[in-house]
Design an enzyme around this catalytic site. Structure first.
Site, PDB file in Angstrom:
ATOM      1  N   ASP A  87       0.841  -1.191   0.000  1.00 48.93           N
ATOM      2  CA  ASP A  87       0.000   0.000   0.000  1.00 48.93           C
ATOM      3  C   ASP A  87       0.881   1.247   0.000  1.00 48.93           C
ATOM      4  OD1 ASP A  87      -2.150  -1.648   0.223  1.00 48.93           O
ATOM      5  OD2 ASP A  87      -2.302  -1.462   2.405  1.00 48.93           O
ATOM      6  N   ASP A  93       1.549   8.658   8.081  1.00 49.37           N
ATOM      7  CA  ASP A  93       1.498   7.270   8.571  1.00 49.37           C
ATOM      8  C   ASP A  93       2.786   6.976   9.323  1.00 49.37           C
ATOM      9  OD1 ASP A  93      -0.338   7.441   6.492  1.00 49.37           O
ATOM     10  OD2 ASP A  93      -0.134   5.329   5.967  1.00 49.37           O
ATOM     11  N   GLU A 116       0.746  -1.988  11.378  1.00 45.18           N
ATOM     12  CA  GLU A 116       0.498  -2.154   9.942  1.00 45.18           C
ATOM     13  C   GLU A 116       1.727  -1.734   9.138  1.00 45.18           C
ATOM     14  OE1 GLU A 116      -2.915  -0.100   8.308  1.00 45.18           O
ATOM     15  OE2 GLU A 116      -2.631  -1.090   6.379  1.00 45.18           O
ATOM     16  N   GLU A 117       2.481  -0.792   9.668  1.00 44.07           N
ATOM     17  CA  GLU A 117       3.603  -0.241   8.903  1.00 44.07           C
ATOM     18  C   GLU A 117       4.914  -1.006   9.071  1.00 44.07           C
ATOM     19  OE1 GLU A 117       2.802   1.839   6.738  1.00 44.07           O
ATOM     20  OE2 GLU A 117       0.853   2.435   7.518  1.00 44.07           O
ATOM     21  N   ASP A 139      -2.978   0.021  13.910  1.00 39.61           N
ATOM     22  CA  ASP A 139      -2.887   0.664  12.605  1.00 39.61           C
ATOM     23  C   ASP A 139      -2.721   2.136  12.957  1.00 39.61           C
ATOM     24  OD1 ASP A 139      -3.153   1.878  10.208  1.00 39.61           O
ATOM     25  OD2 ASP A 139      -5.022   0.902   9.631  1.00 39.61           O
ATOM     26  N   LEU A 141      -2.406   4.998  11.351  1.00 41.36           N
ATOM     27  CA  LEU A 141      -3.235   6.023  10.704  1.00 41.36           C
ATOM     28  C   LEU A 141      -4.081   5.359   9.619  1.00 41.36           C
ATOM     29  CD1 LEU A 141      -3.355   8.933  11.583  1.00 41.36           C
ATOM     30  CD2 LEU A 141      -1.996   9.543   9.618  1.00 41.36           C
ATOM     31  N   ASP A 142      -5.246   4.932  10.037  1.00 39.36           N
ATOM     32  CA  ASP A 142      -6.127   4.211   9.120  1.00 39.36           C
ATOM     33  C   ASP A 142      -6.861   5.194   8.210  1.00 39.36           C
ATOM     34  OD1 ASP A 142      -7.553   1.780   8.287  1.00 39.36           O
ATOM     35  OD2 ASP A 142      -9.274   2.839   9.105  1.00 39.36           O
ATOM     36  N   GLU A 298      -7.177  -4.117  12.643  1.00 40.95           N
ATOM     37  CA  GLU A 298      -8.298  -3.303  12.160  1.00 40.95           C
ATOM     38  C   GLU A 298      -9.631  -3.964  12.572  1.00 40.95           C
ATOM     39  OE1 GLU A 298      -6.445  -0.941   8.339  1.00 40.95           O
ATOM     40  OE2 GLU A 298      -7.237  -2.924   7.914  1.00 40.95           O
TER      41      GLU A 298
HETATM   42  P1  AHM Z   1     -11.353   1.311  -0.462  1.00 39.80           P
HETATM   43  O1  AHM Z   1     -10.715   2.565  -0.946  1.00 39.80           O
HETATM   44  O2  AHM Z   1     -10.957   0.103  -1.251  1.00 39.80           O
HETATM   45  O3  AHM Z   1     -12.848   1.441  -0.336  1.00 39.80           O
HETATM   46  O4  AHM Z   1     -10.771   1.049   0.993  1.00 39.80           O
HETATM   47  C1  AHM Z   1     -11.123   1.853   2.073  1.00 39.80           C
HETATM   48  C2  AHM Z   1     -10.745   1.164   3.334  1.00 39.80           C
HETATM   49  C3  AHM Z   1     -11.189   1.906   4.546  1.00 39.80           C
HETATM   50  O5  AHM Z   1     -12.421   1.453   5.012  1.00 39.80           O
HETATM   51  C4  AHM Z   1     -10.077   1.624   5.526  1.00 39.80           C
HETATM   52  O6  AHM Z   1      -9.988   2.634   6.472  1.00 39.80           O
HETATM   53  C5  AHM Z   1      -8.887   1.617   4.617  1.00 39.80           C
HETATM   54  O7  AHM Z   1      -9.339   1.071   3.403  1.00 39.80           O
HETATM   55  C6  AHM Z   1      -7.766   0.767   5.148  1.00 39.80           C
HETATM   56  O8  AHM Z   1      -6.628   0.992   4.387  1.00 39.80           O
HETATM   57  P2  AHM Z   1      -5.359   1.767   5.047  1.00 39.80           P
HETATM   58  O9  AHM Z   1      -5.111   1.140   6.398  1.00 39.80           O
HETATM   59  O10 AHM Z   1      -4.277   1.467   4.088  1.00 39.80           O
HETATM   60  O11 AHM Z   1      -5.679   3.218   5.156  1.00 39.80           O
HETATM   61 MG    MG Z   2      -5.681   0.662   7.882  1.00 36.46          MG
END
Ligand code: AHM
Ligand code: MG
Length: 358
Positions: A87, A93, A116-117, A139, A141-142, A298
């Site tokens: 990602d 983050d 997560e990182e 996580d 910064l989600d 998460e």
């Molecule tokens: P999407 O863009 O495929 O809909 O994904 C969104 C989701 C969120 O609900 C969640 O917060 C995020 O992806 C998690 O990804 P990250 O931790 O990389 O921010």
């Molecule tokens: Mg996340």
């Protein structure tokens, strides 16, 4: 009285004792609340109290940076580029990850961290001669895709008591525990106001950061999710990539004129659902056949929190999220979480339509 009824009364009286212990005629800070609730923990040694306070401190530091992100050159990609899951990693983050690790490393209450990182677990050297009994996963910064457009993001955390011998280093098995073993879980939402919401298995309480005094103050006591709602939350752009049963459920939501709300930051979407009711879905897609979201830092913490507030959380194989067996630190899973009636309704759709040939 039957045994089950007796147990229920005992549980109710525990939560009554907790809330009776918290004054309701003046401001109660997060630190005061944590200290006053300490006796409710299974292991009331002060370690868990210390950990929760450290997470609160990290949240304030991260909040300061998130709030001024538009003003300083901190937005955009970090030099490191991508994290272990491929990602895109944003600068904030990295900043949030570093602050959380720093606060937990200095606390002396945590023997290892997973984030997560970071690909692997991070061992925390003991600060004193006293062994530490907890591992923390987060996580940092989600919803990071929201950062550049000034939308809300969040931190999600889960705390477990280690299984391994406290005299030695923590092991991966300390982290690969089912969600039912979480001793505390919560999130921080950096939204229009900043909130920290957590549970230690005795209900859910929410604290709003008062920037004028720099303290999280108790603002949402004993949060309960509405039993039912008419709002669903899913990235409907992936509709054609969803399984038949999920498409039928979404069709039904639309036929019933349910409202669709999707921020794209799970913490924000789940927070709205906790307060107003609804269901959040991240099912399998062609890109993410096992779901996109991570089980350990998460889905599990948010599932514990929502269950504690009276809601439900399952994967699309209809298994309770908190009982899914983890085998990998960064394992992904599908999720449906929210108001109990809506989760049950989805379950009925999956049972009905997954039996049909495509
Ligand atoms: P999407 O863009 O495929 O809909 O994904 C969104 C989701 C969120 O609900 C969640 O917060 C995020 O992806 C998690 O990804 P990250 O931790 O990389 O921010
Ligand atoms: Mg996340």
């Amino acid at each position: 009285m039957a045994t089950a009824a007796l147990k229920k009364t005992a549980l109710n009286s525990v939560s009554q004792i907790s809330s009776a212990n918290i004054p309701n005629n003046r401001i109660v800070t997060l630190d005061e609340f944590i200290l006053r609730s300490e006796k409710d923990f299974d292991y009331a040694t002060g370690e868990l109290t210390g950990l929760l306070r450290d997470i609160g401190v990290a949240a304030k530091i991260i909040n300061r940076e998130v709030n001024k992100a538009g003003l300083v050159n901190i937005l955009g990609m970090a030099d490191s580029g991508e994290n272990q899951s491929g990602d895109t990693q944003q600068k904030l983050d990295v900043y949030a990850n570093e602050r959380l690790i720093e606060c937990l490393q200095n606390s002396g209450e945590c023997c290892a961290i997973a984030s997560e990182e970071n690909d692997n677990i991070i061992h925390v050297p003991p600060v004193t001669s006293k062994p530490s009994h907890y591992v923390v996963m987060f996580d940092p910064l989600d919803g990071s895709s929201n950062i550049d457009v000034n939308m809300s993001v969040g931190t999600i955390f889960a705390i477990y008591r280690r299984k391994s011998d406290p005299s030695g280093p923590a092991t991966i098995d300390d982290f690969l525990q089912t969600g039912t073993k979480q001793v505390a879980a919560g999130y921080v939402l950096y939204g229009t106001s900043t909130m920290l919401v957590y549970t230690t298995g005795r209900g859910v309480n929410g604290f709003t950061l008062d920037p004028s005094i720099g303290e999280f103050c108790l603002s949402h006591r004993n949060m309960r999710i509405p039993e039912n709602s008419q709002t669903y939350s899913v990235n409907q752009g992936y509709y054609s990539k969803f399984d038949l049963e999920m498409r039928r459920y979404i069709d039904n939501c639309s036929d019933q004129n349910y409202g669709l709300r999707y921020i794209g930051s799970m913490v924000s979407d789940v927070h709205r659902i906790l307060i107003q009711g609804g269901i959040f879905l991240y099912p399998s897609t062609r890109k993410y056949p096992k779901g996109k979201l991570r089980l350990l830092y998460e889905c599990n913490p948010l599932a514990m929190l929502i269950e504690q507030a009276g809601g439900k959380a399952m994967n699309t194989q209809l298994k309770r999220i908190l009982e899914v067996t983890p085998h990998d630190l960064h394992q992904r899973c599908t999720i449906a979480i929210g108001s109990p009636t809506m989760v049950d309704e989805l379950k009925a759709f999956i049972e009905r339509y997954s039996a049909l040939p495509l």
